[in-house]
Design a protein around this motif. Structure first.
Motif, PDB file in Angstrom:
ATOM      1  N   GLY A   1      41.925  50.371  12.586  1.00  0.00           N
ATOM      2  CA  GLY A   1      40.662  50.836  12.019  1.00  0.00           C
ATOM      3  C   GLY A   1      40.809  51.888  10.939  1.00  0.00           C
ATOM      4  N   TYR A   2      42.009  52.044  10.375  1.00  0.00           N
ATOM      5  CA  TYR A   2      42.197  53.018   9.284  1.00  0.00           C
ATOM      6  C   TYR A   2      41.180  52.757   8.187  1.00  0.00           C
ATOM      7  CZ  TYR A   2      44.545  55.877   5.742  1.00  0.00           C
ATOM      8  OH  TYR A   2      44.837  56.823   4.788  1.00  0.00           O
ATOM      9  N   SER A   3      40.519  53.825   7.736  1.00  0.00           N
ATOM     10  CA  SER A   3      39.463  53.662   6.727  1.00  0.00           C
ATOM     11  C   SER A   3      39.586  54.743   5.665  1.00  0.00           C
ATOM     12  CB  SER A   3      38.076  53.748   7.387  1.00  0.00           C
ATOM     13  OG  SER A   3      37.056  53.664   6.423  1.00  0.00           O
ATOM     14  N   GLY A   4      39.759  54.324   4.436  1.00  0.00           N
ATOM     15  CA  GLY A   4      39.810  55.247   3.312  1.00  0.00           C
ATOM     16  C   GLY A   4      38.730  54.922   2.306  1.00  0.00           C
ATOM     17  N   ALA A   5      38.483  55.821   1.396  1.00  0.00           N
ATOM     18  CA  ALA A   5      37.410  55.651   0.421  1.00  0.00           C
ATOM     19  C   ALA A   5      37.906  54.937  -0.828  1.00  0.00           C
ATOM     20  CB  ALA A   5      36.820  57.003   0.034  1.00  0.00           C
TER      21      ALA A   5
ATOM     22  N   VAL B   1      38.792  51.330  -7.311  1.00  0.00           N
ATOM     23  CA  VAL B   1      40.203  51.301  -6.922  1.00  0.00           C
ATOM     24  C   VAL B   1      40.243  51.547  -5.421  1.00  0.00           C
ATOM     25  CG1 VAL B   1      42.483  52.330  -7.211  1.00  0.00           C
ATOM     26  CG2 VAL B   1      40.925  52.190  -9.172  1.00  0.00           C
ATOM     27  N   ILE B   2      40.692  50.552  -4.670  1.00  0.00           N
ATOM     28  CA  ILE B   2      40.684  50.625  -3.213  1.00  0.00           C
ATOM     29  C   ILE B   2      41.797  51.544  -2.721  1.00  0.00           C
ATOM     30  CG2 ILE B   2      40.958  49.270  -1.093  1.00  0.00           C
ATOM     31  CD1 ILE B   2      39.837  46.873  -2.586  1.00  0.00           C
ATOM     32  N   ASN B   3      41.516  52.298  -1.663  1.00  0.00           N
ATOM     33  CA  ASN B   3      42.561  53.070  -1.005  1.00  0.00           C
ATOM     34  C   ASN B   3      43.743  52.148  -0.708  1.00  0.00           C
ATOM     35  OD1 ASN B   3      43.933  53.888   1.657  1.00  0.00           O
ATOM     36  ND2 ASN B   3      42.836  55.752   1.101  1.00  0.00           N
ATOM     37  N   PRO B   4      44.978  52.512  -1.084  1.00  0.00           N
ATOM     38  CA  PRO B   4      46.095  51.564  -1.015  1.00  0.00           C
ATOM     39  C   PRO B   4      46.446  51.098   0.397  1.00  0.00           C
ATOM     40  CG  PRO B   4      46.890  53.765  -1.501  1.00  0.00           C
ATOM     41  CD  PRO B   4      45.400  53.811  -1.624  1.00  0.00           C
ATOM     42  N   ILE B   5      46.226  51.958   1.389  1.00  0.00           N
ATOM     43  CA  ILE B   5      46.516  51.542   2.768  1.00  0.00           C
ATOM     44  C   ILE B   5      45.583  50.394   3.146  1.00  0.00           C
ATOM     45  CG2 ILE B   5      46.806  52.296   5.140  1.00  0.00           C
ATOM     46  CD1 ILE B   5      48.555  53.785   3.031  1.00  0.00           C
ATOM     47  N   ASN B   6      44.312  50.553   2.839  1.00  0.00           N
ATOM     48  CA  ASN B   6      43.344  49.505   3.156  1.00  0.00           C
ATOM     49  C   ASN B   6      43.537  48.270   2.284  1.00  0.00           C
ATOM     50  OD1 ASN B   6      41.368  52.212   3.788  1.00  0.00           O
ATOM     51  ND2 ASN B   6      41.523  50.605   5.320  1.00  0.00           N
ATOM     52  N   TYR B   7      43.960  48.480   1.038  1.00  0.00           N
ATOM     53  CA  TYR B   7      44.230  47.326   0.182  1.00  0.00           C
ATOM     54  C   TYR B   7      45.383  46.500   0.740  1.00  0.00           C
ATOM     55  CZ  TYR B   7      45.197  44.510  -3.938  1.00  0.00           C
ATOM     56  OH  TYR B   7      45.410  43.443  -4.788  1.00  0.00           O
ATOM     57  N   LEU B   8      46.401  47.167   1.258  1.00  0.00           N
ATOM     58  CA  LEU B   8      47.525  46.465   1.867  1.00  0.00           C
ATOM     59  C   LEU B   8      47.066  45.643   3.071  1.00  0.00           C
ATOM     60  CD1 LEU B   8      50.515  45.846   2.415  1.00  0.00           C
ATOM     61  CD2 LEU B   8      50.686  48.067   3.544  1.00  0.00           C
TER      62      LEU B   8
ATOM     63  N   LEU C   1      38.101  39.843   8.427  1.00  0.00           N
ATOM     64  CA  LEU C   1      38.098  40.087   6.981  1.00  0.00           C
ATOM     65  C   LEU C   1      36.929  40.989   6.603  1.00  0.00           C
ATOM     66  CD1 LEU C   1      39.281  39.542   4.193  1.00  0.00           C
ATOM     67  CD2 LEU C   1      37.961  37.417   4.104  1.00  0.00           C
ATOM     68  N   ASP C   2      35.786  40.779   7.234  1.00  0.00           N
ATOM     69  CA  ASP C   2      34.628  41.644   7.037  1.00  0.00           C
ATOM     70  C   ASP C   2      34.991  43.091   7.365  1.00  0.00           C
ATOM     71  OD1 ASP C   2      32.165  42.966   7.121  1.00  0.00           O
ATOM     72  OD2 ASP C   2      31.442  41.884   8.876  1.00  0.00           O
ATOM     73  N   ARG C   3      35.669  43.303   8.482  1.00  0.00           N
ATOM     74  CA  ARG C   3      36.051  44.661   8.881  1.00  0.00           C
ATOM     75  C   ARG C   3      37.029  45.280   7.884  1.00  0.00           C
ATOM     76  NH1 ARG C   3      36.047  42.397  14.009  1.00  0.00           N
ATOM     77  NH2 ARG C   3      38.319  42.184  14.067  1.00  0.00           N
ATOM     78  N   PHE C   4      37.995  44.504   7.443  1.00  0.00           N
ATOM     79  CA  PHE C   4      38.956  45.034   6.466  1.00  0.00           C
ATOM     80  C   PHE C   4      38.241  45.452   5.175  1.00  0.00           C
ATOM     81  CE2 PHE C   4      42.325  42.574   8.830  1.00  0.00           C
ATOM     82  CZ  PHE C   4      43.033  43.704   9.236  1.00  0.00           C
ATOM     83  N   CYS C   5      37.233  44.665   4.768  1.00  0.00           N
ATOM     84  CA  CYS C   5      36.462  45.015   3.565  1.00  0.00           C
ATOM     85  C   CYS C   5      35.693  46.305   3.773  1.00  0.00           C
ATOM     86  CB  CYS C   5      35.496  43.881   3.219  1.00  0.00           C
ATOM     87  SG  CYS C   5      36.275  42.454   2.464  1.00  0.00           S
ATOM     88  N   ARG C   6      35.058  46.435   4.916  1.00  0.00           N
ATOM     89  CA  ARG C   6      34.291  47.654   5.192  1.00  0.00           C
ATOM     90  C   ARG C   6      35.198  48.875   5.262  1.00  0.00           C
ATOM     91  NH1 ARG C   6      32.147  46.906  10.391  1.00  0.00           N
ATOM     92  NH2 ARG C   6      32.819  44.733  10.547  1.00  0.00           N
ATOM     93  N   ASN C   7      36.367  48.717   5.857  1.00  0.00           N
ATOM     94  CA  ASN C   7      37.293  49.842   5.968  1.00  0.00           C
ATOM     95  C   ASN C   7      37.811  50.311   4.611  1.00  0.00           C
ATOM     96  OD1 ASN C   7      37.005  49.881   8.720  1.00  0.00           O
ATOM     97  ND2 ASN C   7      38.880  48.723   9.133  1.00  0.00           N
ATOM     98  N   CYS C   8      37.713  49.446   3.606  1.00  0.00           N
ATOM     99  CA  CYS C   8      38.129  49.847   2.256  1.00  0.00           C
ATOM    100  C   CYS C   8      37.207  50.904   1.669  1.00  0.00           C
ATOM    101  CB  CYS C   8      38.147  48.632   1.329  1.00  0.00           C
ATOM    102  SG  CYS C   8      39.551  47.533   1.600  1.00  0.00           S
TER     103      CYS C   8
ATOM    104  N   LEU D   1      43.834  62.636   1.902  1.00  0.00           N
ATOM    105  CA  LEU D   1      44.342  61.406   1.291  1.00  0.00           C
ATOM    106  C   LEU D   1      43.589  60.168   1.762  1.00  0.00           C
ATOM    107  CD1 LEU D   1      48.070  62.426   1.336  1.00  0.00           C
ATOM    108  CD2 LEU D   1      46.875  61.616  -0.696  1.00  0.00           C
ATOM    109  N   THR D   2      42.616  60.337   2.631  1.00  0.00           N
ATOM    110  CA  THR D   2      41.719  59.222   2.966  1.00  0.00           C
ATOM    111  C   THR D   2      40.470  59.239   2.100  1.00  0.00           C
ATOM    112  OG1 THR D   2      40.595  60.481   4.708  1.00  0.00           O
ATOM    113  CG2 THR D   2      42.491  59.141   5.373  1.00  0.00           C
TER     114      THR D   2
END
Length: 541
Positions: free
Chosen positions: A41-45, A63-70, A175-182, A447-448
């Motif tokens: 559930g890592y979530s960055g801005a 520009v998506i947070n790189p952790i969430n983009y990965l 996939l929905d969750r990964f998008c929201r966490n971005c 950094l989040t």
């Protein structure tokens, strides 16, 4: 292409919007594709910025947070076959994402070609007497992430599974969750720029297409063509046009989207005609070098005004880049490019690849300094961050000093990407900054947050040792994920001087030697004989 190859392509070639200057690129990001393990559930801005389109209108990029983009890219890569199956719901799209070969140049996914779009539009105009053009309002910014499983499963089935508490484990819901966490778990909007957004948006459009053309709607798939959110329908009369628009609006509403009323057009007969403005430039053959320059810009200025819906500047400057670079009348080319930049500073990304090549061969004079200072203050005042970044990049490229008054205009818009380039320029001895203001801005941030990029790169590159920019591996770096990125020398902003040369402009094919009049001598006549004006195919809209 394997799952791993797709993931490497997305990480190394699909992270940033193509509109950004050359230093905004990832290096060694794919090295950590398997080793980086964020908590569940890592979530960055997402870092958002406004940038001008070729029309001058501002559009919000991200520009998506790189952790969430990965995490997002990994999930897309693993479920690519199911994504392709969803896209097959539509046969009307001209922008279906495809992965090229890993070694191929360019973006992570292929873009639609201008030629294929023109062919489809021409076919519609020859098959139906009326063409209805429709557009989705703020498409990327309005996408409801819960619509992702609706697109894959159908809204009714997705709702049923949600009610039965079985949707949560489906790949589309993940996939929905990964998008929201971005973007800190927000459900509205996905950023313009990353290639992942193109992939996600096309899935939603595929379901929309299938419902527009469903049985008994009165609209068939062979009547419709669209390039992302830009739709055309071929119909027999105004009654069919009204039905098609009503069906379009009805389906959009079902997916929490809206029609852009200002872009609705109805064309009949020869009123609708795909733009072939490129042919206007054919007349430039067999002219002297000076006549070529004068005639080229004469046509360019005329076409800019007469065809506001297409990117004439981008097409013309990129297509004729070598002819302009190698032209012996470089002072004349320079004057026209400077004139164009003063008139339309939002065209900076198209003008600078040529103008910087010319400028770098001569001592920086007051004209150059004046234009760059004017560009920084003007684009900052308009909040056109995309163009502002290009003016700041040009100053670092040429090592032009910008004083506190000019830099304060850039600092004042409070944008993370701008601050990053300002810090770089300060480290190069080019920019004079009020560091108290900048440090106060970043001191409380982690950094989040949307400030991850300047915080990470400023510390990694040693640009500022204050507490505002020393957070890698600290409690402001949950899970020490950025410490892992730094340990693997992952970069998201590359300051190597090779990205401050004309060779760094992707797709332009320019070299520093192209601007050398002695080496270019005799090129022009051969160019006019041999150059294929239609050999390169890009989307300039």
């Amino acid at each position: 292409m394997t799952v791993d190859s797709r993931l490497r392509r997305l990480l190394d070639r699909g992270f940033y919007a193509v509109e950004l200057p050359p230093p905004f690129r990832t290096e060694r990001f794919s090295v950590v594709r398997n080793s980086l393990t964020p908590r569940n559930g890592y979530s960055g801005a997402t870092t958002f910025f406004d940038g001008a389109t070729f029309r001058g209108h501002l559009r919000r990029f991200g520009v998506i947070n790189p952790i969430n983009y990965l995490l997002l890219s990994r999930h897309i890569s693993q479920n690519w076959k199911d994504i392709v199956a969803t896209n097959r719901l539509s046969s009307s799209s001209g922008a279906r994402p495809k992965f090229p070969k890993l070694a191929a140049e360019g973006r992570a996914i292929e873009t639609v070609s201008l030629a294929s779009k023109r062919t489809a539009q021409r076919h519609l105009a020859s098959s139906y007497p009326v063409i209805l053009s429709l557009d989705i309002n703020r498409f990327y910014g309005s996408i409801y992430t819960h619509a992702i499983p609706w697109a894959v499963l159908g809204k009714k089935e997705a709702k049923r599974q949600f009610a039965n508490n079985t949707l949560n484990t489906h790949w589309s819901a993940q996939l929905d969750r990964f998008c929201r966490n971005c973007n800190q778990r927000q459900t509205i909007g996905i950023p313009i720029g990353p290639d992942t957004s193109r992939i996600i948006s096309e899935m939603i459009l595929a379901r929309i297409d299938s419902e527009i053309c469903a049985n008994k709607t009165g609209v068939s798939s062979n009547q419709m063509f669209h390039n992302i959110d830009d739709y055309q329908f071929g119909v027999m009369d105004m009654g069919e046009a009204e039905n098609a628009e009503a069906q379009f609006v009805r389906v959009l509403t079902r997916y929490e989207l809206q029609l852009n009323d200002f872009k609705t057009e109805v064309s009949q007969g020869i009123e609708f005609s795909p733009s072939y403005f490129q042919r206007e430039f054919d007349i430039l053959r067999k002219q002297s070098e000076r006549a070529f320059v004068e005639h080229f810009f004469e046509i360019l200025y005329k076409e800019i005004n007469s065809r506001p819906s297409v990117n004439v500047v981008g097409y013309a400057l990129k297509r004729f880049a070598k002819a302009l670079a190698k032209n012996e009348e470089q002072d004349l080319v320079r004057e026209h490019l400077q004139r164009l930049l003063y008139a339309q500073p939002h065209q900076a990304r198209w003008v600078f690849p040529l103008l910087l090549g010319i400028w770098q061969r001569q001592p920086v004079n007051s004209d150059v300094r004046r234009l760059l200072a004017w560009g920084v203050t003007t684009t900052a005042r308009r909040n056109d961050v995309g163009s502002l970044l290009w003016f700041l990049y040009a100053a670092i490229f040429l090592r032009v000093s910008l004083g506190k008054k000019v830099c304060s205009a850039a600092v004042g818009i409070s944008n993370e990407l701008v601050d990053l380039v300002l810090l770089h320029g300060r480290a190069e001895g080019c920019f004079s900054l009020n560091m108290q203001v900048i440090r106060a801005r970043y001191r409380p941030l982690s950094l989040t947050s949307a400030a991850w990029l300047p915080i990470y790169e400023a510390e990694r590159k040693g640009w500022d040792g204050s507490p505002a920019f020393t957070k890698i591996g600290s409690p402001k770096d949950p899970g020490a994920l950025y410490a892992d990125l730094a340990a693997n020398d992952v970069q998201f902003y590359v300051t190597d001087r090779r990205y401050f040369q004309v060779e760094a402009f992707d797709g332009w094919g320019l070299r520093e030697t192209d601007f050398d009049p002695e080496l270019a001598r005799g090129f022009f006549a051969d160019f006019l004989d041999d150059f294929d004006f239609y050999g390169e195919d890009e989307n300039y809209e």
